[in-house]
Design an enzyme around this catalytic site. Sequence first.
Site, PDB file in Angstrom:
ATOM      1  N   TYR A 173     -26.654  97.292  15.791  1.00 46.12           N
ATOM      2  CA  TYR A 173     -27.054  98.612  16.273  1.00 46.12           C
ATOM      3  C   TYR A 173     -27.649  99.494  15.174  1.00 46.12           C
ATOM      4  O   TYR A 173     -28.436 100.410  15.439  1.00 46.12           O
ATOM      5  CB  TYR A 173     -25.872  99.327  16.946  1.00 46.12           C
ATOM      6  CG  TYR A 173     -24.833  99.876  15.998  1.00 46.12           C
ATOM      7  CD1 TYR A 173     -24.962 101.145  15.432  1.00 46.12           C
ATOM      8  CD2 TYR A 173     -23.697  99.133  15.671  1.00 46.12           C
ATOM      9  CE1 TYR A 173     -24.016 101.652  14.557  1.00 46.12           C
ATOM     10  CE2 TYR A 173     -22.743  99.635  14.809  1.00 46.12           C
ATOM     11  CZ  TYR A 173     -22.911 100.894  14.248  1.00 46.12           C
ATOM     12  OH  TYR A 173     -21.975 101.388  13.389  1.00 46.12           O
ATOM     13  N   TYR A 201     -26.225 111.982  14.606  1.00 43.72           N
ATOM     14  CA  TYR A 201     -25.366 111.206  13.686  1.00 43.72           C
ATOM     15  C   TYR A 201     -25.280 111.897  12.336  1.00 43.72           C
ATOM     16  O   TYR A 201     -26.281 112.290  11.746  1.00 43.72           O
ATOM     17  CB  TYR A 201     -25.962 109.811  13.516  1.00 43.72           C
ATOM     18  CG  TYR A 201     -25.155 108.905  12.614  1.00 43.72           C
ATOM     19  CD1 TYR A 201     -23.999 108.287  13.053  1.00 43.72           C
ATOM     20  CD2 TYR A 201     -25.580 108.652  11.320  1.00 43.72           C
ATOM     21  CE1 TYR A 201     -23.257 107.443  12.237  1.00 43.72           C
ATOM     22  CE2 TYR A 201     -24.860 107.807  10.478  1.00 43.72           C
ATOM     23  CZ  TYR A 201     -23.705 107.209  10.940  1.00 43.72           C
ATOM     24  OH  TYR A 201     -22.990 106.380  10.122  1.00 43.72           O
TER      25      TYR A 201
END
Length: 215
Positions: A113, A208
Amino acid sequence: MTELTLRKNIIRTALEMNAVGVNRGTSGNVSTRFKNGFLITPSGLAYDKTKPADIVFVDNKGKPTGRYAPSSEWRFHHDIYLNRQDVEAIVHTHSSFATTLSCLHKSVPAFHYMVAVCGGSDIRCAPYATFGTQALSDHAVKALRDRKACLLANHGMICVGTTLENTLKLAVETEALCEQYWRALQIGKPKILSKKEMNVVLKKFQTYGQAKKRS
């Protein structure tokens, strides 16, 4: 940030990319956007011998100013800045694993990912063209469309970002991903994450590392 500070930061970044092992010798190059063009490492000069005054300015028409010639790859820096207003810094390296995959003309799929850190569901490999040519620049710009990193066939990698610091960090992460993918290929065929899952990851990556405000 002053011009002198930018010049010093370019040298610091070039030295660090060698120190952390994503580049060797005078291969690779570093640049940052400045005024109506960009500042870039000179051609063939050892980074530990490079002084701030040696960094070359190239304007948006491709005209260099400085005591040395700009890096032989100045063209793709020039064209990336013209085509990507979001890009403020570029790091190009000949790191071992990225270059190995590029010699096989392999893009890096969503085997992990973290590939999303490079801006999409894969890290594209641009077709081969002779270094320093307009053809290579055209391939690089296309491979970087909607991406922050790409491989260059039989050559190396390019990473782009908003600062020299985060662009070098991305180069380190890209090399790590290339190493992991290469190692996975030695055992078998990696299982690739679906486009649906990568879209979820890409959305999560938009926030993030950002601190959350407490009520």
